[in-house]
Design an enzyme around this catalytic site. Sequence first.
Site, short mmCIF file in Angstrom:
data_model
loop_
_atom_site.label_atom_id
_atom_site.label_comp_id
_atom_site.label_asym_id
_atom_site.label_seq_id
_atom_site.Cartn_x
_atom_site.Cartn_y
_atom_site.Cartn_z
N LEU A 523 0.83 -1.21 0.00
CA LEU A 523 0.00 0.00 0.00
C LEU A 523 0.86 1.24 0.00
CD1 LEU A 523 -2.66 -1.03 2.66
CD2 LEU A 523 -3.04 -0.73 0.22
N ARG A 525 5.03 2.90 1.45
CA ARG A 525 6.31 2.64 2.08
C ARG A 525 6.76 3.96 2.67
NH1 ARG A 525 10.47 -1.22 1.54
NH2 ARG A 525 9.22 -2.63 0.29
N GLY A 526 7.15 3.94 3.92
CA GLY A 526 7.56 5.19 4.55
C GLY A 526 8.80 4.98 5.39
N SER A 528 9.14 4.40 8.43
CA SER A 528 9.13 3.35 9.45
C SER A 528 8.93 1.96 8.86
CB SER A 528 8.04 3.65 10.48
OG SER A 528 6.82 3.88 9.83
N GLY A 529 8.64 1.86 7.58
CA GLY A 529 8.53 0.52 6.99
C GLY A 529 7.49 0.46 5.88
N VAL A 531 3.98 -1.05 4.06
CA VAL A 531 2.64 -1.42 4.49
C VAL A 531 1.97 -2.29 3.43
CG1 VAL A 531 0.45 -0.56 5.35
CG2 VAL A 531 2.50 0.79 5.65
N LYS A 545 1.93 -3.52 8.72
CA LYS A 545 3.15 -2.72 8.56
C LYS A 545 4.34 -3.52 9.03
CE LYS A 545 4.59 1.83 9.03
NZ LYS A 545 3.81 2.98 8.77
N ASP A 649 5.91 12.88 13.79
CA ASP A 649 6.00 12.87 12.32
C ASP A 649 4.63 13.13 11.70
OD1 ASP A 649 7.20 12.75 9.88
OD2 ASP A 649 7.46 10.59 9.84
#
Length: 819
Positions: A523, A525-526, A528-529, A531, A545, A649
């Site tokens: 879905l 990607r950020g 922290s990881g 999704v 996640k 964040d």
Amino acid sequence: MKHPHAQSPTILFSLLSILISFHYACASSAPRNSLHRGSSLLVENYASDLLTSADGSFTCGFYQVGVNAFSFAIWFTNSKERTVAWMANRDQPINGQRSRVSLHRDGTMVLTDAEGSAIWSTNTTNTKAEKAELLNTGNLVLKDPYGKVLWQSFDHPTDTLLPLQPLIRNNKLVSATGNNSYFSGYYALFFDNDNVLKLIHEGPDFSSAYWPNPDVGVLKNDRIGYNRTRIAVLDEMGRFSSSDSMRISATDLGHGIKRRLTMDYDGNLRLYSLNESNGSWVVSWEAVPQQCLVRGLCGEYGICVYTPKPKCSCPPAYEMKEPSNWNSGCKPKFKGRCYQPQQVKFVELPHTDFYGFDLGPGQSVTLESCKNQCLQECSCKAFTYRLTGKPFCFLKSALYNGFQSPDFEGTIYLKLPKSLETSGTSAPMGSDLTCGSKTQVLEHSSGIGSTGSSRAKWKYLYSFVFLIGAIEVLFIASGWWCLFRKQKLKAPMEDGYQVMLNQFRRFTYAELQKATKKFREELGRGGSGAVYKGVLEDNRVVAVKKLGEVIQEEEFWAEVSTLGRINHMNLVRMWGFCCKGTERLLVYEYVENGSLDKHLFSNASISRSNTSSRASPLNWKQRFKITLGTAKGLAYLHHECLEWVIHCDVKPENILLDKDFESKVSDFGLAKLSHRGGSGSEFSRIRGTKGYMAPEWALNLPITAKVDVYSYGVVLLEIVKGIRLSNWVVVNGEEEAELTRFIRMVKRKIKYGEDTWVDDIVDPSLRGQFNRNQAAMMIEIGISCIEEDRSKRPTMDTVVQALLECEEDESEINTANML
Ligand SMILES: *[C@@H]1O[C@H](CO)[C@@H](O)[C@H](O)[C@H]1NC(C)=O
Ligand SMILES: *[C@@H]1O[C@H](CO)[C@@H](O)[C@H](O)[C@H]1NC(C)=O
Ligand SMILES: *[C@@H]1O[C@H](CO)[C@@H](O)[C@H](O)[C@H]1NC(C)=O
Ligand SMILES: *[C@@H]1O[C@H](CO)[C@@H](O)[C@H](O)[C@H]1NC(C)=O
Ligand SMILES: *[C@@H]1O[C@H](CO)[C@@H](O)[C@H](O)[C@H]1NC(C)=O
């Protein structure tokens, strides 16, 4: 220091200096047991600013009760889990930054929070209090120069009584709300007006004493009611006695054992002994051996059952009122009106009773006659028919304190509308629950595996009760069970007898692999990881996640269990987690409309989303709703929920929109989860995203909730303007934040009183269709949120209030083309 050809004087010198520094280190780190007038303990130094009793058995200082939340407390130094014996501010934890406890020069000991306001204090103003000292008994005392005690923590117990600490008139031990949750709960140990020491459940709806046995008189319980001294003490041998002639003894009676008597969160009063070799507590006495006899465990209509651990369930034709909260019990699935006798039927629950709330005294009549009376009486919701003793028949006007026990020789007959399907309920449940299929049914429905049990075994377990109260318990239970082998249980749920669904739980890796079809659909990607989308076995759609950097399992566990409790409509709900080796996964509710950035910047040239979904631009009403919802979510994180959580964040990518375009803040709490940090260095690393970050990150100032206010301000202005203000632009050869340029422009327009300033600022793609008052208010709020000086920024609460004030304003909105 070391040199391969060092000469002897150098060696001597260095040895000496090592010795000196070693000695110095020892001296400076020697534990102290008192705090002197004019000095303080700082929350930032919670690991070192401690008072330790002379014999080392107790420690006093700041105790972490949650993410960035602390309480001033006394705990057992040598217990594995640092068991708390006393807490000053259990219901009002303070921030992990700039809070302190000080012994002021006027003699008062005061706990102040980050803002400097007093949260708690002693009553020793204008006394000669010279120092606060932690005694070997675990008592924190304020003494004057002559050694006279002016104040002591022993006079203000929380949920625990230590040996030699008297429980007196007007004092109470009040339970906590759960394991590792320190807020005041509903159970208390106290002296009642009849001078008898009692356990009571004081719930929101009703209160009910349950120890000593309220069914028999004071004398039958071996108590006396005439001694008005009202004092109870636990002695050093392990004997607990009180002025009403109650006497109990620990099973390990004797000197030299550290003990505590605790009003546990599950309503049981237990005496514990510390095994100092492994730091664990052993129960040496408990007030209510049959846990289900504790009142109020499962709320209205709820029934406490042994499976074999005590657990809450709802009777047939009833369901849990609030998912995951047993305090509010169950609710009927039918309308509670007055039915004609021919419209109702009775459903039997053997070995089950609801305590109290009888319609009149019990009667010795036949079952048929008892049934008829209940049929005729509209307010009769059920009746109990007992097989032993006299009388037999009790009509019930309300159903509280439900329990099931093989020792109860009677049956409750629930009055239900005839039309209601309740198949299978006439089977005797009591015996079925203890072994065989029905047990499995129950456990299947709660998603909790079983290690299997026999009747004999659980009878034995009675006497050994493992505490289970309301939801908290399941929480832990689910974790525990998952650690053990989980059986696949195929039995269908059939008899309408539902054990609550445990909302937050641990998932197995295989489960998530299956749900996400081996992590196929990404879905997003950020930082922290990544999704992934998935569908659980119960058809819930979830976002899973995978965290990038990982932290230790215990730490992870502690953090997620806090986050799992957070429940607010503007925050993305966490359903569970999974740990496997170094993998850490979080399971969230799936939010249909994706993140705000996709909708907000859909016209802009750069869209960061890697899916090519075309999102429709947002209209004004939606924008306002998103702004307000986000503020509410953040305000909840900052103030209202159990702990203070700083998001760190906030940005459009972390604001998700559900199918109704209601905003849900995601990724909160991850600042701490996905990065390794030693104690105290919680926010030592820069977090967040360039363009949304408050100046204090760069200035190395302590990080407070105001960093989120700043980021929120940027997002808010982006919502109004419809472009990314967090981008950097090059102006006259110099790099400058779009935001800075924007603010300069807004200030200039306001300064020159341009009439149309609002219209010039608001996203032109709205083609003038917006509410001017709301827009003006939003811009004003946005600008105040991004003040350099964080003390000038509002709190999220204030923002919510301001937005609510103009929420209903419909004045200038042109609705012709809306939606
Ligand atoms: C503070 O209160 C306790 C009991 O509430 C009392 O015994 C003590 O004398 C008080 N101390 C002062 C200095 O008033
Ligand atoms: C309370 O929680 C701790 C850790 O979270 C756990 O080790 C302990 O067993 C729990 N206690 C009970 C009584 O469930
Ligand atoms: C009342 O209880 C106190 C404390 O247990 C005891 O010292 C006292 O003798 C008792 N009084 C009577 C009349 O029993
Ligand atoms: C304390 O625990 C250790 C290890 O489990 C055990 O060997 C010992 O017997 C225990 N001591 C007491 C007093 O129960
Ligand atoms: C500690 O010792 C007690 C016995 O005193 C035992 O019941 C308990 O399981 C032990 N705990 C650990 C973690 O070894």
